[in-house]
Write a protein that holds these residues in place. Structure first.
Motif, PDB file in Angstrom:
ATOM      1  N   ILE A 152      31.078   6.886  55.943  1.00  0.00           N
ATOM      2  CA  ILE A 152      29.752   6.829  55.321  1.00  0.00           C
ATOM      3  C   ILE A 152      29.211   8.258  55.230  1.00  0.00           C
ATOM      4  CG2 ILE A 152      27.400   5.945  55.479  1.00  0.00           C
ATOM      5  CD1 ILE A 152      28.544   3.704  57.267  1.00  0.00           C
ATOM      6  N   PHE A 153      28.912   8.685  53.997  1.00  0.00           N
ATOM      7  CA  PHE A 153      28.346  10.013  53.772  1.00  0.00           C
ATOM      8  C   PHE A 153      26.895   9.864  53.316  1.00  0.00           C
ATOM      9  CE2 PHE A 153      32.877  10.888  52.952  1.00  0.00           C
ATOM     10  CZ  PHE A 153      33.061  11.977  53.778  1.00  0.00           C
ATOM     11  N   PRO A 154      25.967  10.602  53.920  1.00  0.00           N
ATOM     12  CA  PRO A 154      24.594  10.572  53.413  1.00  0.00           C
ATOM     13  C   PRO A 154      24.516  11.342  52.098  1.00  0.00           C
ATOM     14  CG  PRO A 154      24.778  12.130  55.213  1.00  0.00           C
ATOM     15  CD  PRO A 154      26.118  11.452  55.084  1.00  0.00           C
ATOM     16  N   SER A 155      23.677  10.893  51.225  1.00  0.00           N
ATOM     17  CA  SER A 155      23.481  11.587  49.954  1.00  0.00           C
ATOM     18  C   SER A 155      22.728  12.886  50.186  1.00  0.00           C
ATOM     19  CB  SER A 155      22.685  10.701  48.999  1.00  0.00           C
ATOM     20  OG  SER A 155      22.278  11.441  47.865  1.00  0.00           O
ATOM     21  N   SER A 156      23.084  13.902  49.429  1.00  0.00           N
ATOM     22  CA  SER A 156      22.357  15.170  49.523  1.00  0.00           C
ATOM     23  C   SER A 156      20.993  15.057  48.845  1.00  0.00           C
ATOM     24  CB  SER A 156      23.165  16.298  48.889  1.00  0.00           C
ATOM     25  OG  SER A 156      23.443  15.989  47.545  1.00  0.00           O
ATOM     26  N   ARG A 157      20.790  13.999  48.071  1.00  0.00           N
ATOM     27  CA  ARG A 157      19.523  13.796  47.371  1.00  0.00           C
ATOM     28  C   ARG A 157      18.680  12.692  47.992  1.00  0.00           C
ATOM     29  NH1 ARG A 157      22.830  14.524  42.229  1.00  0.00           N
ATOM     30  NH2 ARG A 157      22.599  16.743  41.863  1.00  0.00           N
ATOM     31  N   ALA A 158      19.043  12.238  49.177  1.00  0.00           N
ATOM     32  CA  ALA A 158      18.289  11.183  49.846  1.00  0.00           C
ATOM     33  C   ALA A 158      16.919  11.707  50.271  1.00  0.00           C
ATOM     34  CB  ALA A 158      19.056  10.685  51.061  1.00  0.00           C
ATOM     35  N   THR A 159      15.946  10.830  50.248  1.00  0.00           N
ATOM     36  CA  THR A 159      14.603  11.162  50.707  1.00  0.00           C
ATOM     37  C   THR A 159      14.192  10.134  51.755  1.00  0.00           C
ATOM     38  OG1 THR A 159      13.534   9.785  49.035  1.00  0.00           O
ATOM     39  CG2 THR A 159      13.994  12.078  48.432  1.00  0.00           C
TER      40      THR A 159
ATOM     41  N   TYR B  32      26.780   6.799  50.868  1.00  0.00           N
ATOM     42  CA  TYR B  32      27.926   6.399  50.065  1.00  0.00           C
ATOM     43  C   TYR B  32      29.068   6.006  50.979  1.00  0.00           C
ATOM     44  CZ  TYR B  32      25.154   8.885  46.644  1.00  0.00           C
ATOM     45  OH  TYR B  32      24.123   9.315  45.855  1.00  0.00           O
ATOM     46  N   TYR B  33      29.712   4.911  50.651  1.00  0.00           N
ATOM     47  CA  TYR B  33      30.866   4.421  51.397  1.00  0.00           C
ATOM     48  C   TYR B  33      32.117   4.910  50.689  1.00  0.00           C
ATOM     49  CZ  TYR B  33      27.632   1.488  53.935  1.00  0.00           C
ATOM     50  OH  TYR B  33      26.604   1.056  54.730  1.00  0.00           O
ATOM     51  N   THR B  34      33.005   5.538  51.461  1.00  0.00           N
ATOM     52  CA  THR B  34      34.171   6.183  50.879  1.00  0.00           C
ATOM     53  C   THR B  34      35.442   5.797  51.615  1.00  0.00           C
ATOM     54  OG1 THR B  34      32.749   8.082  50.395  1.00  0.00           O
ATOM     55  CG2 THR B  34      35.118   8.412  50.159  1.00  0.00           C
ATOM     56  N   THR B  35      36.493   5.507  50.839  1.00  0.00           N
ATOM     57  CA  THR B  35      37.830   5.280  51.380  1.00  0.00           C
ATOM     58  C   THR B  35      38.786   6.209  50.637  1.00  0.00           C
ATOM     59  OG1 THR B  35      38.536   3.606  49.775  1.00  0.00           O
ATOM     60  CG2 THR B  35      37.266   2.825  51.665  1.00  0.00           C
TER      61      THR B  35
ATOM     62  N   CYS C  66      29.642   6.635  45.243  1.00  0.00           N
ATOM     63  CA  CYS C  66      28.714   7.636  44.686  1.00  0.00           C
ATOM     64  C   CYS C  66      28.771   7.661  43.153  1.00  0.00           C
ATOM     65  CB  CYS C  66      29.013   9.021  45.259  1.00  0.00           C
ATOM     66  SG  CYS C  66      30.463   9.824  44.568  1.00  0.00           S
ATOM     67  N   PRO C  67      27.714   8.193  42.532  1.00  0.00           N
ATOM     68  CA  PRO C  67      27.680   8.276  41.064  1.00  0.00           C
ATOM     69  C   PRO C  67      28.822   9.091  40.465  1.00  0.00           C
ATOM     70  CG  PRO C  67      25.491   8.670  41.959  1.00  0.00           C
ATOM     71  CD  PRO C  67      26.442   8.631  43.122  1.00  0.00           C
TER      72      PRO C  67
END
Length: 108
Positions: A38-45, A52-55, A61-62
């Motif tokens: 799980i990566f936090p978005s750099s644009r999260a507020t 974003y969930y990544t494998t 992510c977009p």
């Protein structure tokens, strides 16, 4: 399998993510034991937190949605490859780090 193309920005961002791999939030899906990060978005507020969930297969992510590749997915694949090389005794920890540093810098 088709070869994925990564932009310079994606490679640079993935390199930063790989360097912080020991701090990643990891999980495993119960239904099929698929490992994910799980990566936090750099644009999260604070009002709109985004993660974003990544494998190794993809990411939510977009960038991955629109291009079929992203820095998150490249970082996860890189760390998985490093782990495989270490686990199989092909390369030492230092050799793995050097090889991937050179690959990301374009010198390999």
């Amino acid at each position: 399998m088709a070869t994925k193309l990564y932009t310079r920005y994606q490679k640079d961002h993935a390199d930063v993510l790989v360097q912080r791999a020991k701090f990643w939030t990891r999980g495993v899906r119960k239904s099929d034991r698929l490992a994910f990060v799980i990566f936090p978005s750099s644009r999260a507020t604070a009002e709109k937190p985004t993660a974003y969930y990544t494998t190794e297969r993809g990411c939510t992510c977009p960038s991955f949605y629109h291009r079929g590749s992203c820095a998150h997915e490249l970082a996860v694949r890189t760390v998985a490859r490093q782990d495989d090389l270490r686990d199989n005794g092909v390369l030492s920890d230092g050799e793995c780090e050097l090889m991937f540093t050179l690959a990301f810098s374009g010198r390999l």
